[in-house]
Structure formats: C-alpha cells, structure tokens
Design a protein around this motif. Structure first.
Motif, short mmCIF file in Angstrom:
data_model
loop_
_atom_site.label_atom_id
_atom_site.label_comp_id
_atom_site.label_asym_id
_atom_site.label_seq_id
_atom_site.Cartn_x
_atom_site.Cartn_y
_atom_site.Cartn_z
N THR A 37 0.82 -1.20 0.00
CA THR A 37 0.00 0.00 0.00
C THR A 37 0.87 1.26 0.00
N LEU A 38 1.87 1.30 0.85
CA LEU A 38 2.71 2.48 0.99
C LEU A 38 3.55 2.76 -0.25
N PHE A 39 4.18 1.72 -0.81
CA PHE A 39 5.12 1.93 -1.90
C PHE A 39 4.57 1.61 -3.29
N GLY A 40 3.40 0.95 -3.35
CA GLY A 40 2.75 0.70 -4.64
C GLY A 40 3.16 -0.56 -5.37
N SER A 91 4.73 4.90 -8.52
CA SER A 91 4.25 5.92 -9.47
C SER A 91 5.30 6.99 -9.75
N GLY A 92 6.38 7.00 -8.96
CA GLY A 92 7.39 8.05 -9.09
C GLY A 92 7.23 9.15 -8.06
N ARG A 93 6.08 9.15 -7.38
CA ARG A 93 5.83 10.15 -6.34
C ARG A 93 6.82 9.96 -5.20
N LYS A 94 7.33 11.06 -4.67
CA LYS A 94 8.26 11.00 -3.54
C LYS A 94 7.46 11.10 -2.24
N LEU A 95 7.83 10.26 -1.29
CA LEU A 95 7.16 10.20 0.00
C LEU A 95 8.11 10.63 1.10
#
Length: 139
Positions: A37-40, A91-95
C-alpha cells in the motif's frame, strides 16, 4: 490454536506499518500488505528486488554506506530511534517516511539481515513545511 509461524505471518500482514525485511545484500525477502500500500509494489514485484526499488536515487549512496556498515557491525547507529527520510512510490511520487530499523540475528548472533518498519508521514511534513512558509499572524 494456530502455529506460531502462521500467527506471526498474520500479524505482519495486518499491522498498519510497512514491514520490509532484507537479507544482508539488501534483497527484499519479506514485504507485508502495508508495504504494498505504501510503496505501490505488489509482493510479486518487490520480493527478490534490491531496496533501490524504494530508495530515491540521490539517497542510495548514503543508504548503502549505512546499511553495509550496520550489517558488518551487527549494530545500528540509530538504535531503534525513528528517522525521517524520503522514499519513492512505484508511481514516481516522492514520500516522506518515518522509519525504524533493526538488525536481525540468529540464535548464535550471526547477522541474517535487517528489518525496517515505515509509515507515511508525507501529509504531516508538508503541512509543517507549509506552516513555516506562512508569515506570522499579527496580534
């Protein structure tokens, strides 16, 4: 009553925090539901892959330096204290994630790998940063 190993698997899969276990080379061996869930990445996509999967490129050198030193020493500098860092989503989004780490050892103290527990704190960090960018409110 369920066997201990089955119960441990249920616990790992049902906790809210991501739990990622790697061997001493940094290959992902355990990836719970919260990790997906967190990392996809599904377990099928993550298992056997390097941690580079979720480490932003600009942080990899420092990560691997610390990881290799901890595995070699069998101890962590952070000693279980949470640390804030960046991670990458599929997705490439930074968390922003808050992580705690532990070295996993056998009964005879041989290092088997490391485990990290992670939670997404992106909203909190962005909210705090936005608040600092606001001018003070006049009294």
């Amino acid at each position: 009553m369920e066997g201990k190993s089955r119960l441990a698997e249920r616990i790992l899969d049902q906790v809210a925090d991501a739990v990622v276990y790697t061997d001493c080379s940094g290959a992902i061996i355990r990836w719970n539901r919260a990790s997906a869930t967190l990392f996809g990445y599904s377990p099928e996509e993550a298992l056997g892959q390097s941690l580079d999967l979720i480490i932003p490129e600009h942080l990899r050198a420092s990560h691997w330096g610390g990881f290799n030193a901890a595995v070699t020493r069998g101890a962590l500098k952070l000693q279980g204290r949470p640390t804030l860092t960046r991670a990458a989503h599929k997705s490439g989004r930074k968390l922003y994630v808050e992580l705690t780490f532990a070295i996993v050892k056998s009964d005879n103290e041989k290092v088997l790998g490391s485990v990290a527990m992670a939670r997404d704190v992106t909203e909190r960090v962005e909210r705090e940063r936005a608040g600092r960018d606001q001018p003070p409110v006049p009294l």
